[in-house]
Design a protein around this motif. Structure first.
Motif, PDB file in Angstrom:
ATOM      1  N   ILE A  39       0.882  -1.171   0.000  1.00  0.00           N
ATOM      2  CA  ILE A  39       0.000   0.000   0.000  1.00  0.00           C
ATOM      3  C   ILE A  39       0.916   1.217   0.000  1.00  0.00           C
ATOM      4  O   ILE A  39       1.577   1.511   1.004  1.00  0.00           O
ATOM      5  CB  ILE A  39      -0.924   0.007   1.232  1.00  0.00           C
ATOM      6  CG1 ILE A  39      -1.786  -1.244   1.226  1.00  0.00           C
ATOM      7  CG2 ILE A  39      -1.783   1.274   1.251  1.00  0.00           C
ATOM      8  CD1 ILE A  39      -2.414  -1.560   2.562  1.00  0.00           C
ATOM      9  N   TYR A  69      -6.001  -2.031   9.702  1.00  0.00           N
ATOM     10  CA  TYR A  69      -6.601  -1.647   8.430  1.00  0.00           C
ATOM     11  C   TYR A  69      -7.182  -2.897   7.789  1.00  0.00           C
ATOM     12  O   TYR A  69      -6.938  -4.018   8.251  1.00  0.00           O
ATOM     13  CB  TYR A  69      -5.591  -0.947   7.515  1.00  0.00           C
ATOM     14  CG  TYR A  69      -4.465  -1.835   7.040  1.00  0.00           C
ATOM     15  CD1 TYR A  69      -4.533  -2.482   5.807  1.00  0.00           C
ATOM     16  CD2 TYR A  69      -3.323  -2.017   7.814  1.00  0.00           C
ATOM     17  CE1 TYR A  69      -3.507  -3.300   5.374  1.00  0.00           C
ATOM     18  CE2 TYR A  69      -2.296  -2.822   7.392  1.00  0.00           C
ATOM     19  CZ  TYR A  69      -2.376  -3.460   6.163  1.00  0.00           C
ATOM     20  OH  TYR A  69      -1.365  -4.269   5.739  1.00  0.00           O
ATOM     21  N   LEU A  71      -8.423  -4.646   3.816  1.00  0.00           N
ATOM     22  CA  LEU A  71      -8.573  -4.593   2.365  1.00  0.00           C
ATOM     23  C   LEU A  71      -9.998  -4.970   2.020  1.00  0.00           C
ATOM     24  O   LEU A  71     -10.590  -5.839   2.670  1.00  0.00           O
ATOM     25  CB  LEU A  71      -7.600  -5.566   1.689  1.00  0.00           C
ATOM     26  CG  LEU A  71      -6.125  -5.352   2.009  1.00  0.00           C
ATOM     27  CD1 LEU A  71      -5.292  -6.466   1.409  1.00  0.00           C
ATOM     28  CD2 LEU A  71      -5.657  -4.009   1.514  1.00  0.00           C
ATOM     29  N   VAL A  89      -8.572   0.070   0.497  1.00  0.00           N
ATOM     30  CA  VAL A  89      -7.936  -0.063   1.799  1.00  0.00           C
ATOM     31  C   VAL A  89      -8.656   0.869   2.757  1.00  0.00           C
ATOM     32  O   VAL A  89      -8.773   2.063   2.508  1.00  0.00           O
ATOM     33  CB  VAL A  89      -6.443   0.317   1.756  1.00  0.00           C
ATOM     34  CG1 VAL A  89      -5.818   0.201   3.143  1.00  0.00           C
ATOM     35  CG2 VAL A  89      -5.695  -0.535   0.752  1.00  0.00           C
TER      36      VAL A  89
END
Length: 179
Positions: A39, A69, A71, A89
Motif C-alpha cells: 500500500i 486496516y 482490504l 484499503v
C-alpha cells in the motif's frame, strides 16, 4: 546516481496469497506478483544519495501508533479507459495521518510536494484493452471481500528496479516501526 523510491505498508504473505486467488477473469490484466503487493504511502520518484540520507532521517522521525486496516472491494482507475485494477484499503484516520507524515518528511528532505490526492489502495493489475464489463464483473465478485483486520506495525522505504517490458522489482531498503 539516483534511486526511484517510495514508502509503503508491506502486505503479509498469507494475505497476498489470499488476494492471488482472485487473479482471474480479467482479459488484458498484467497481474502483480505477490512480492510486489504493498500500500503506497508516498511515491518519492528519483532521489539522489544526499536526499536519500535526509529522507531516511525524516522517515525515521515519524512517531505514530500501530493501527488496524482492512482490504476490501476492487475498483479501477481510468473510468472508461481502464489502466489499473486495485483493492480498496480502509485504514481510517491513522492511515491518512501516516500518509501526511510521509508527505511532510518528503518536503523536509527537499522533495517536491505530491499533487495527487491520496487514495489508499493495493494495485492488483495493470490493464491493457480491458473491457469495462469484465472489470464490473470482477468488482461484483469482490463486493463481499474483506481481508479481516491487518496490523500496520511498520512501514518501509522501497527502491524500485525498473525492468523494460517486465515487472519492476521492489526492494525494501529500510523499515520504520510504528508504535
Amino acid at each position: 546516481m539516483s534511486l526511484r523510491l517510495f514508502a509503503a505498508l508491506p502486505i503479509e504473505r498469507d494475505t497476498a496469497r489470499e488476494l492471488k486467488r482472485l487473479h482471474k477473469g480479467v482479459p488484458g490484466a498484467r497481474w502483480r506478483p505477490l512480492e510486489n503487493f504493498h500500500i503506497t504511502l508516498r511515491f518519492f520518484g528519483d532521489v539522489d544519495e544526499r536526499q536519500l540520507e535526509d529522507l531516511d532521517a525524516e522517515l525515521s522521525a515519524i512517531m505514530l501508533p500501530q493501527f488496524a486496516y482492512e482490504l476490501g472491494t476492487a475498483n479501477w482507475f481510468g473510468k472508461s479507459d481502464p489502466h489499473t485494477l486495485w483493492m480498496s484499503v480502509d485504514g481510517g484516520e491513522p492511515l491518512l495521518e501516516l500518509n501526511a507524515a510521509c508527505e511532510r518528511a518528503a518536503r523536509r528532505a527537499g522533495l517536491k510536494a505530491e499533487t495527487r490526492h491520496f487514495k489508499p489502495h493495493l494495485t492488483m493489475a495493470y490493464l491493457h484493452n480491458t473491457p469495462v464489463d469484465r472489470l464490473r464483473s470482477f468488482v461484483d465478485r469482490t463486493l463481499d471481500y474483506r481481508s479481516g483486520p491487518l496490523m500496520a506495525q511498520y512501514f518501509s522505504l522501497y527502491k524500485s528496479h525498473p525492468r523494460k517490458g517486465e515487472t519492476n522489482i521492489y526492494e525494501p531498503i529500510a523499515d520504520y516501526p510504528l508504535g
